[in-house]
Design an enzyme around this catalytic site. Structure first.
Site, short mmCIF file in Angstrom:
data_model
loop_
_atom_site.label_atom_id
_atom_site.label_comp_id
_atom_site.label_asym_id
_atom_site.label_seq_id
_atom_site.Cartn_x
_atom_site.Cartn_y
_atom_site.Cartn_z
N GLU A 81 35.84 62.23 -41.56
CA GLU A 81 36.24 61.08 -40.75
C GLU A 81 36.85 60.01 -41.65
O GLU A 81 36.21 59.54 -42.60
CB GLU A 81 35.03 60.50 -40.01
CG GLU A 81 34.25 61.50 -39.17
CD GLU A 81 34.81 61.64 -37.79
OE1 GLU A 81 35.67 60.82 -37.43
OE2 GLU A 81 34.39 62.55 -37.06
N HIS A 99 42.06 65.44 -31.81
CA HIS A 99 42.16 64.21 -31.03
C HIS A 99 43.52 63.58 -31.34
O HIS A 99 43.78 63.15 -32.47
CB HIS A 99 41.04 63.25 -31.39
CG HIS A 99 39.69 63.76 -31.00
ND1 HIS A 99 38.54 63.47 -31.71
CD2 HIS A 99 39.29 64.54 -29.97
CE1 HIS A 99 37.51 64.05 -31.13
NE2 HIS A 99 37.95 64.71 -30.07
N GLU A 128 44.05 60.14 -33.29
CA GLU A 128 43.53 59.97 -34.64
C GLU A 128 44.58 60.45 -35.63
O GLU A 128 44.47 61.51 -36.25
CB GLU A 128 42.22 60.72 -34.78
CG GLU A 128 41.14 60.19 -33.84
CD GLU A 128 39.88 61.04 -33.85
OE1 GLU A 128 39.86 62.06 -34.57
OE2 GLU A 128 38.92 60.69 -33.14
N HIS A 171 39.45 64.07 -38.97
CA HIS A 171 39.34 63.16 -37.82
C HIS A 171 39.58 61.72 -38.27
O HIS A 171 39.68 61.42 -39.46
CB HIS A 171 37.95 63.26 -37.18
CG HIS A 171 37.74 64.48 -36.35
ND1 HIS A 171 37.75 64.47 -34.98
CD2 HIS A 171 37.51 65.76 -36.71
CE1 HIS A 171 37.54 65.69 -34.52
NE2 HIS A 171 37.39 66.50 -35.56
#
Length: 967
Positions: free
Chosen positions: A565, A396, A399, A492
């Site tokens: 994350e 992504h 990010e 992420h």
């Protein structure tokens, strides 16, 4: 000094033209090393080439010609034609070796040239190299404390403010068609004029920049519109833009008006990032958190039926005429990655155990790099025993915190520390530091140039649309065939939760491996207690996330498959509570990741066992808490195998990537041409259950009416007639039916109810089938018209083909079964069904010339019994051939006649035992024209007002049994 005045001139060496040509030719193509002069010219130097005349043409070849011939023969060999081999002179021997691989960017490492980023052809890019310094603030940056009194500026209407900056939109509905190095040159725009000297100047046409429009709505207030992901109309979260012409000490207000997420960390204390070039040059200060009156709220605008949200904050610039940048998170561009990789591979020590190559090319032609990190093995056996670890990041593009964690991971694993050396000796690392370079370059938040989220397409077979995902998956699949992969992790960022956490996959294998997938995150939480929150980890496998890398790698056989994350905000743990993460904090998570690998794979399993016992205790506590919420008690013999761990966890949702799942943008229009059918909305389980209950209720009601109503045929006809148009016609038909009911009364005792086993036969038709007036009259046929049946020798003498009844709209038609019972016949035993035969037998018994039925006397005789012999029906076996002799005698001598069953169904009900009663089956309606005798007991009656096309029949005092069923 003039050469003409020189008295001691060196003798000029004149080489053979052929030798000179061959020398330059071989030197150009790399076959000639040219180490020493004596090695360069093996042939003797001649002042002039000897001219060959006709007189000496027959002389033997000279030594020079023979050597030339040897050269030409060697050049034709495959060894010399290869460009991968280089010949070296080692101790007088010519040794071939492989040529060194080309430089990373297609140029020599001395010139410093790098491959420039490739942009979509329509994107305008400014010719300015933008870079920022790294800086770790000395003081911790505290969260913003909301007061509740923050203003919520309303969104102004179009045309109200002055547009000071605007670029082309995200090309919604289009798709990627081509790319160029450096993008397209910027063109001057009339609407980007500065109205006065106090107006700010905006710019975002650089790498990873994202700002589509800036509009001045007040003296120091600006409304900003972010560009959606290219070739989509969604995903506005990442922002990164430049501001010039600043004024010191002036409170500016910025409001972003087209954000799409319903909630944000900005309401929990997150501040925007600021970078000042003057502060960086004068004080060495890089990115820092700034802003006041921060508020994230819903505004009055909408896009495609979805509400939009605004983010507003105020800020005072530190210098006049400064160049500043605002960003959602610390930027990390494709050029930053290239610079970092360049510095690492240029180190001779690092290049010894780190090999860099291009995994594939993106849609725009940018390189997707793959690093293989491991210590060289002393022998093949040691290298084959090494296990593999796969680490990826930046699928992504918005990010950026994932790239900073990757940077920390690479800094540690490529360092000269003993722990890093141990990891390289133990494992083989396959690292893809940036999976989506195209999205990073153009400033997307979530999608690639295909207009789709790459982390939802790991199962896709579209190699050309998702090349980076396809090649990464193929690389892992090939790696699994060579060695064991013990861990996969994708880095992420998260926009709704603080701290760092992991998403994994619950193990469904052997009970001994239960909870093992949770051990690595638990160890990581102990190594980084002030940043990593284990309670925030989820291990639920959802069907909507099957296209993610985490679940796809898990299904390929990697038990420890995670996404790590990292928040855009900060930490809420320990002494770092309510503080923002810096780049150093994010890089430290890469260091802790490597430390946890050593703990997890430590030959001493004491840490592993301690974490496993702690996990069992934590899971039991979660179960008790869950049971307490549900009002249930746990038994003493309760075990973890009695429940599903996924039931204890909530969904891992938090992203709206499912909206960008599907075909790539360039295939959407093509697919719509072939498939124009509107997609039906999937009903929820609650809706399906409600429809199922309603359908069952309607079917039960129909069945109840079919059993209870004494005149089903008349009832159906009445319902059918009431649907016709015209009030007068409707009244006439209702009156006609009512008159008929008065003439032909039915008693409750003479009706046969439907058997319970026939309930399902009424549920095949979606709508009740209508019965014609003719069929209704046939069903009311009096018994006196049939008389006594004694012999039918010539009926159905030949076998006839049974034609199936045509279906109506795929539903089975209702079939009429009429059972005629004489007053002297005994009732039919239970469990014996009537003979079913097609076609209907009563179509030809109607005398169209009059209203009275006629029956042929010569068909029925009183001197023979029906049960004396068996007879065949059209297309089926005889029914009376299996009756025993004693039973036959009883039937022959019985003074009580048997029942006659006439069925209209084309299906034959077969039983294991033969029929116990004699039956008559009518094979064709041609045999019944004029066969039946005239009735003796029923007087002739005529129905006034009824046309002859619909004959009616008189009522009889004898018993009549009429049964209408639907099969």
């Amino acid at each position: 000094m003039c050469p003409a005045l020189s008295t001691d001139l060196k003798q000029e060496v004149l080489t053979d033209p052929y030798e000179s040509f061959m020398h330059h030719h071989l030197q150009y193509y790399g076959y000639f090393r040219g180490l020493e002069p004596r090695e360069q010219f093996k042939l003797p130097v001649q002042r002039c080439r000897k001219v060959v005349t006709d007189s000496d043409s027959d002389m033997p070849s000279s030594q020079e010609d023979q050597k030339k011939l040897v050269y030409s023969l060697l050049l034709d060999s495959p060894v010399f034609k290869s460009r991968q081999l280089v010949f070296e002179d080692q101790e007088g021997k010519i040794i071939p070796r492989l040529r060194e691989p080309k430089d990373l960017y297609g140029s020599s490492s001395q010139d410093g040239c790098w491959q420039q980023a490739r942009w979509p052809s329509e994107c305008e890019v400014i010719k300015q190299d933008i870079s920022h310094i790294e800086w770790d603030p000395t003081d911790r940056e505290i969260f913003y404390k909301p007061t509740g009194n923050e203003p919520k500026p309303p969104v102004v209407s179009e045309g109200t403010g002055a547009v000071v900056y605007e670029i082309s939109p995200a090309h919604k509905g289009s798709y990627f068609k081509g790319s160029r190095t450096g993008g397209r040159k910027c063109s001057h725009r009339k609407n980007q004029k500065v109205q006065c000297n106090n107006d700010l100047q905006f710019e975002s046409r650089f790498e990873s920049g994202n700002l589509q429009k800036a509009m001045k709505v007040g003296m120091y207030e600006y409304e900003l519109t972010l560009r959606t992901d290219l070739y989509t109309s969604k995903h506005t979260q990442w922002f990164y833009f430049q501001v010039k012409n600043t004024r010191k000490g002036v409170p500016y207000r910025f409001t972003i008006t087209n954000l799409m997420k319903t909630n944000s960390l900005y309401n929990e204390g997150l501040k925007p990032l600021l970078y000042s070039q003057q502060d960086a040059a004068l004080k060495g200060i890089g990115w820092r958190r700034e802003g006041k009156d921060i508020k994230y709220y819903k505004n009055t605008r909408s896009l495609d039926g979805r509400s939009l949200y605004s983010l507003t904050w105020t800020f005072e610039f530190p210098h006049d005429d400064d160049i500043c940048y605002f960003a959602h998170c610390y930027p990390y561009t494709y050029s930053d990655l290239q610079r970092d990789l360049k510095s690492k591979i240029s180190d001779p020590a690092c290049s010894h155990y780190c090999k860099l190559r291009t995994l594939c090319r993106s849609l725009a032609g940018n390189s997707i790099y793959l690093l293989t990190i491991t210590s060289p093995s002393t022998n093949l056996t040691t290298g084959a025993k090494k296990k593999a670890i796969v680490v990826t990041a930046r699928v992504h593009p918005g990010e950026t915190n994932g790239s900073w964690m990757m940077k920390g991971f690479l800094d540690f694993i490529l360092s000269d520390s003993p722990d890093a050396q141990l990891l390289r000796d133990t494992f083989i690392f396959k690292v893809v530091p940036m999976l989506n370079p195209d999205g990073v370059i153009v400033g997307n938040y979530r999608c690639s140039l295909s207009g789709r989220d790459l982390n939802r397409n790991y199962k896709s077979m579209l190699k050309d649309a998702f090349p980076c995902i396809w090649h990464t998956r193929s690389m892992v699949k090939r790696l699994l065939t060579e060695r064991e992969v013990i861990l996969y992790c994708d880095f992420h960022g998260h926009s709704r939760k603080n701290n760092v956490f992991m998403y994994g996959c619950n193990s469904k294998g052997h009970p001994l491996t239960k909870l093992h997938e949770r051990i690595f995150p638990l160890m990581l939480s102990k190594n980084a207690p002030d940043k990593f929150l284990f309670k925030g980890c989820k291990f639920k496998v959802q069907k909507s996330k099957e296209g993610t890398g985490r679940i796809d790698m898990w299904k390929q056989g990697i038990q420890n498959s995670y996404t790590m994350e990292a928040t855009f905000g900060g930490s809420t743990l320990g002494n770092r509570k309510d503080t923002h993460f810096t780049t150093q904090d994010l890089k430290s998570m890469g260091h802790h990741f490597c430390d946890t690998l050593l703990d997890y794979c430590d030959p001493d399993s004491s840490k592993f066992k301690l974490c496993l016992s702690e996990l069992q205790r934590l899971v039991e506590e979660d179960i008790r808490e869950k049971m307490k919420q549900l009002g249930r008690d746990m038994d003493s013999d309760f075990t973890l195998s009695d429940i599903t761990l996924s039931d204890l966890e909530s969904s891992t949702s938090g992203s709206n990537s499912s909206e960008s799942d599907g075909l790539p943008a360039h295939l959407v229009d093509i697919a719509e041409k072939f498939y124009q059918k509107k997609k039906r909305r999937l009903r929820s389980r609650k809706e399906r259950n409600s429809l199922y209950q309603k359908r069952n209720a309607r079917q039960k009601q129909k069945l109840h009416e079919a059993v209870e109503v004494s005149e089903p045929a008349a009832h159906i006809v009445r319902n059918e007639l009431t649907k016709s148009s015209g009030k007068r016609k409707k009244e006439q038909k209702v009156a006609k039916i009512k008159f008929q009911e008065d003439l032909v009364p039915q008693t409750e005792e003479n009706l046969t109810t439907a058997a319970p086993t026939e309930k399902s036969s009424m549920l095949y038709s979606r709508k009740p089938e209508s019965v014609s007036m003719k069929t209704q009259m046939i069903n009311s046929l009096p018994t006196s018209c049939v008389r006594d049946f004694m012999d039918l020798d010539h009926v159905c003498e030949r076998q006839m083909t049974i034609r199936p009844r045509p279906s109506a709209n795929g539903n089975r038609l209702p079939l009429i079964i009429t059972v005629v019972q004489q007053s002297t016949l005994p009732p039919v035993p239970k469990g014996i069904s009537a003979l079913k035969q097609h076609p209907p037998p009563f179509h030809s018994i109607l005398d169209q010339s009059g209203d009275q039925l006629t029956v042929a006397d010569h068909v029925f005789r009183r001197d023979k019994s029906v049960a004396k012999r068996g007879f065949s029906s059209a297309g089926i076996r005889p029914y009376c051939s299996g009756i025993s002799g004693e039973k036959q005698k009883v039937l022959d001598g019985s003074i009580v006649p048997l029942d006659l069953h006439l069925s209209l169904s084309p299906e034959v009900h077969r039983q294991n035992k033969p029929r116990q009663e004699p039956l008559i089956t009518l094979g064709s309606t041609e045999y019944f024209e004029g066969f039946l005798p005239k009735p003796k007991t029923d007087p002739v009656r005529r129905f006034p007002g009824i046309s002859s096309s619909e004959p009616h029949f008189p009522n009889s005092s004898e018993d009549i049994t009429v049964r209408n069923t639907m099969k």
